[in-house]
Design an enzyme around this catalytic site. Structure first.
Site, PDB file in Angstrom:
ATOM      1  CG  LEU A  55      55.642  43.445  55.080  1.00 10.02           C
ATOM      2  CD1 LEU A  55      54.409  44.220  55.539  1.00 10.02           C
ATOM      3  CD2 LEU A  55      55.256  42.465  53.991  1.00 10.02           C
ATOM      4  CG  ASP A  56      59.463  45.231  49.299  1.00 14.89           C
ATOM      5  OD1 ASP A  56      60.353  44.520  49.799  1.00 14.89           O
ATOM      6  OD2 ASP A  56      58.923  44.980  48.203  1.00 14.89           O
ATOM      7  NE  ARG A  57      62.065  53.772  54.644  1.00 17.82           N
ATOM      8  CZ  ARG A  57      63.165  54.294  55.171  1.00 17.82           C
ATOM      9  NH1 ARG A  57      64.334  53.944  54.714  1.00 17.82           N
ATOM     10  NH2 ARG A  57      63.096  55.166  56.156  1.00 17.82           N
ATOM     11  CB  THR A  74      54.923  46.927  51.302  1.00 22.74           C
ATOM     12  OG1 THR A  74      55.493  46.853  49.999  1.00 22.74           O
ATOM     13  CG2 THR A  74      53.803  45.923  51.403  1.00 22.74           C
TER      14      THR A  74
END
Length: 233
Positions: A68-70, A72
């Site tokens: 997951l993106d940081r 998020t």
């Protein structure tokens, strides 16, 4: 800027665990896998948690299945054995893992529900993906489905399901229809969240356990802030 609380082996939010798999609720700011920043990744935090909980000698195995993106939050699955990692990877490739995201966006979407099809091109220099209506050089097809599930005082809550897993896909595609995610400066929201998060949450996951052959369905509690607290849970 609000103090950012990252996951550590003491506060790790474990949602499911057995001998094969561990699923955690990622905090904003956690990085799933190590990168050039050198920050301790969530994968190492989970290893520390397992090592201490089970008093394991030597190195702990942990396989990273997806990321997951940081900024998020939400569900992240890890493999606890080398045997189960390729099986989990295969579930993602065959799309037999159903992931649902919640996104709080700035504007009301053009339709109550829709399928978005774009071609995304990643720019490594600014770590950003641009959505195009037609295929361009080095672009990848991106498909997602969204529906409006709640109108908040100043925002709109969307439920998003992905057909493809592209770089920054939800962020880029929603921004492209005029619905940037709250706090996401990179994709057109006008101000950042105090803790550096964005209001994108990997909310729910369903899959058949690759060893036990039983259905696993997990929902990740929402982060504790005023906007998320206003969402129907």
């Amino acid at each position: 800027m609000a103090e950012k609380i990252l996951s550590n082996k003491t506060n790790l939010h474990v949602l499911y665990e057995d001998n094969h798999i561990i699923i955690v609720n990622k905090r904003a700011g956690d990085i799933v896998q190590g990168d050039k920043t050198g920050d301790k990744p969530l994968s190492e935090v989970v290893k520390s948690y397992i090592k201490e909980k089970y008093n394991k000698p030597g190195n702990v195995y942990l396989g990273v299945v997806h990321r997951l993106d940081r900024p998020t939050t939400g569900l992240v699955i890890f493999a606890k054995t080398s045997k189960v990692l390729p099986r989990l990877n295969a579930l993602f490739v065959s799309k037999d893992i159903n992931k649902t995201y919640w996104a709080v966006v700035k504007s009301e979407p053009p339709k109550v529900a829709d399928t978005l099809i774009n071609w995304l091109k990643k720019n490594p220099k600014n770590n950003k993906s641009t959505a195009f209506p037609k295929e361009v050089k080095d672009s990848k097809k991106a498909v997602l489905h969204y529906k409006l599930i709640q109108k908040l005082d100043n925002y709109y809550l969307l439920e998003v399901n992905l057909e493809t897993g592209r770089h920054h896909q939800i962020r880029s595609q929603l921004s492209n229809i005029g619905c940037p995610i709250k706090g996401d400066l990179k994709y057109g929201f006008d101000r950042s969240n105090p803790d550096g998060s964005i209001h994108l949450h990997a909310r729910h996951i369903t899959f058949i356990h690759p060893v036990k052959n039983e259905t696993i369905a997990i929902t990740a509690p929402l982060p504790d802030d005023a906007v998320w607290n206003a969402c129907n849970t």
